[in-house]
Scaffold this motif. Structure first.
Motif, PDB file in Angstrom:
ATOM      1  N   MET A  19      26.532  28.825 -19.780  1.00 55.61           N
ATOM      2  CA  MET A  19      25.752  28.127 -18.761  1.00 55.61           C
ATOM      3  C   MET A  19      24.501  27.512 -19.364  1.00 55.61           C
ATOM      4  N   PRO A  59      31.749  30.674 -13.512  1.00 57.13           N
ATOM      5  CA  PRO A  59      30.828  31.790 -13.762  1.00 57.13           C
ATOM      6  C   PRO A  59      30.761  32.837 -12.654  1.00 57.13           C
ATOM      7  N   VAL A 115      29.341  34.120 -20.258  1.00 59.52           N
ATOM      8  CA  VAL A 115      28.947  33.204 -19.185  1.00 59.52           C
ATOM      9  C   VAL A 115      27.511  32.733 -19.347  1.00 59.52           C
ATOM     10  N   GLN A 116      26.573  33.621 -19.548  1.00 59.10           N
ATOM     11  CA  GLN A 116      25.166  33.218 -19.639  1.00 59.10           C
ATOM     12  C   GLN A 116      24.950  32.208 -20.752  1.00 59.10           C
ATOM     13  N   ILE A 140      33.898  27.088 -16.993  1.00 58.45           N
ATOM     14  CA  ILE A 140      33.186  28.357 -17.155  1.00 58.45           C
ATOM     15  C   ILE A 140      33.562  29.310 -16.034  1.00 58.45           C
ATOM     16  N   TRP A 183      26.563  36.505 -11.806  1.00 55.19           N
ATOM     17  CA  TRP A 183      27.687  36.134 -12.655  1.00 55.19           C
ATOM     18  C   TRP A 183      28.839  37.115 -12.442  1.00 55.19           C
TER      19      TRP A 183
END
Length: 490
Positions: free
Chosen positions: A183, A214, A179-180, A212, A156
């Motif tokens: 996702m 990522p 981000v995590q 996103i 990421w």
């Protein structure tokens, strides 16, 4: 525009049902056609599709550039320096990047065939595979200075990667610390959309993943690969966003940023139609099993006879009936438009001449100008089947020594037994000749067909249902052509 959490599928602002139905109808014809195609021919067609995607996905990102002739050769014959060299060449670094992207797509296609479900882990694997040969990416420091930063494959992002939109506003992507979670939320929502049309689902996933953003780099390439995963799992052909579609693609994504996903869905549906047409094309190679000219000829004769037999038994007759019906409508429409244009131009040029010509199978005139119609088909993104003629119409407008040529064509596409047709258009203006010269000047192109300036039809379509799409293509192209004519008239 501030970043937002991943949003579920919204109500669609624009109608998409008709174009999705067209894609599904062509998919049905394609699936039936595949039943009669040797497995190796299908595999070759699929490799060509994935090679095309692998090349174009980097061009979209301005990662490299590849000449169109080199692209066609690499798609048709394979990703080798020997093939590229015949058409002008390509750098070793670029070819290695393209190969890594192709290998990643093969990995993805295997996952789709194996029924592998989408997961965060798979997305990271995919990024790692796609960017394997890319060691760095262009970054900007806090003072706005550009530099090359090492790319962490499958990891990421650690810094924000916002972009400035064409209107000057800032578009924020998800901050690294979120981000995590986003996702995970993306995958959860995706799995809840099993009943949604695959093309709609693919467009939604594509855009939400882009929102996103990522990874540090490669997000667009991963997003386009994820689109393939969705479509391949539902037995669609792998669509390709190529260089000619870049501006329209970016505009559709920007409209999705503003809440309207319909333009991206329609674009993906058109590209899927193009992908299905692409895979309907029989590979232009000789069978390795054949030895000697006579045996090769017999192999092709057997294949052609079998195809013709299946076509007569299945889709050829209704496809011809569809083309005949639409041709009548097209010719009448050209006459109507021609009369209106003559009335308009007669104010400044009473001697304006308007004339409509046309032909259709089985007339011998339907076989004229094969190179011209082959060129139109190539520009529109498909391989024509000209064996039984073309349904064509031509509107001439002669005014003040200028002549506008406006052509329409309904052309069979792909294998004969598929029952697929494409309607497309072309226009050019012939300027006045040099005084005292008997040589006629070459027409100047003013409207060249593209995949968007065409309508794909299948044998089961109802003429009245597809007619509005055809008139829209005619109106847009003829308006542009008449505008160019008016400008040349001064």
């Amino acid at each position: 525009m501030r970043w937002r959490e991943v949003e579920a599928l919204p109500d669609l602002n624009g109608g998409v049902a008709a174009i999705l139905a067209s894609a599904d109808a062509l998919k049905g014809a394609w699936e039936d056609w595949l039943k009669h195609v040797p497995e190796e021919e299908f595999r070759q067609a699929r490799r060509r599709s994935l090679r095309r995607h692998a090349i174009e996905t980097g061009i979209i990102e301005r990662l490299y550039d590849v000449d169109w002739g080199v692209t066609l050769a690499l798609v048709a014959e394979g990703l080798t320096q020997e093939v590229a060299a015949r058409e002008g060449g390509i750098s070793d670094d670029t070819l290695e990047v393209i190969r890594s992207q192709y290998d990643a797509l093969e990995f993805l296609a295997d996952a789709a065939r194996g029924g592998k479900d989408l997961s965060v882990h798979f997305v990271r694997e995919l990024h790692q595979a796609i960017t394997r040969r890319q060691g760095a990416y262009g970054a900007t420091d806090t003072l706005g200075r550009a530099f090359e930063a090492p790319l962490r494959h499958g990891e990421w992002k650690r810094h924000s990667n916002h972009v400035v939109r064409p209107d000057g506003t800032l578009l924020e992507y998800t901050p690294p610390e979120h981000v995590q979670a986003q996702m995970d939320h993306l995958i959860t929502l995706y799995r809840e959309m099993e009943s949604v049309h695959p093309i709609v689902r693919a467009a939604w996933l594509h855009h939400r993943f882009i929102c996103i953003h990522p990874f540090e780099d490669g997000n667009g390439r991963v997003a386009r690969a994820l689109t393939l995963l969705v479509l391949l799992r539902d037995d669609y052909a792998p669509l390709v966003v190529d260089r000619s579609q870049r501006a329209r693609y970016i505009d559709a994504l920007d409209q999705a940023n503003d809440g309207d996903l319909a333009p991206l869905i329609r674009l993906f549906a058109r590209l899927e139609i193009g992908a299905l047409r692409f895979e309907l094309e029989a590979p232009a190679v000789l069978r390795e099993a054949a030895s000697g000219a006579a045996e090769v000829a017999r192999a092709h004769v057997d294949r052609i006879r079998a195809n013709l037999s299946k076509a007569i038994a299945g889709r050829a007759v209704p496809a011809v009936q569809l083309a005949d019906s639409l041709q009548t409508k097209v010719v009448n429409y050209l006459r109507k438009q021609g009369d209106a244009l003559r009335d308009a131009f007669s104010v400044i040029a009473p001697e304006t001449i308007v004339h409509v010509e046309h032909a259709q199978p089985p007339s011998q005139r339907s076989f004229l100008q094969r190179d011209h119609f082959r060129s139109m088909a190539s520009s529109a993104g498909f391989r024509p089947n000209l064996n039984e003629g073309v349904w064509w119409g031509r509107l001439y407008i002669e005014i003040m020594e200028y002549v506008l040529h406006f052509d329409t064509a309904i052309i069979k596409a792909g294998a004969a037994e598929a029952g697929a047709l494409v309607f497309t258009v072309w226009a050019a203006v012939s300027p006045p000749g040099e005084p005292g010269s008997n040589d006629l000047p070459e027409p100047v192109w003013v409207c060249h067909p593209t995949p968007d300036d065409s309508v794909t039809l299948v044998f089961s379509d109802a003429p009245d249902a597809r007619w509005p799409e055809i008139t829209e293509v005619i109106d847009q192209a003829l308006t542009a052509a008449v505008d160019q004519l008016g400008q040349q008239l001064g």
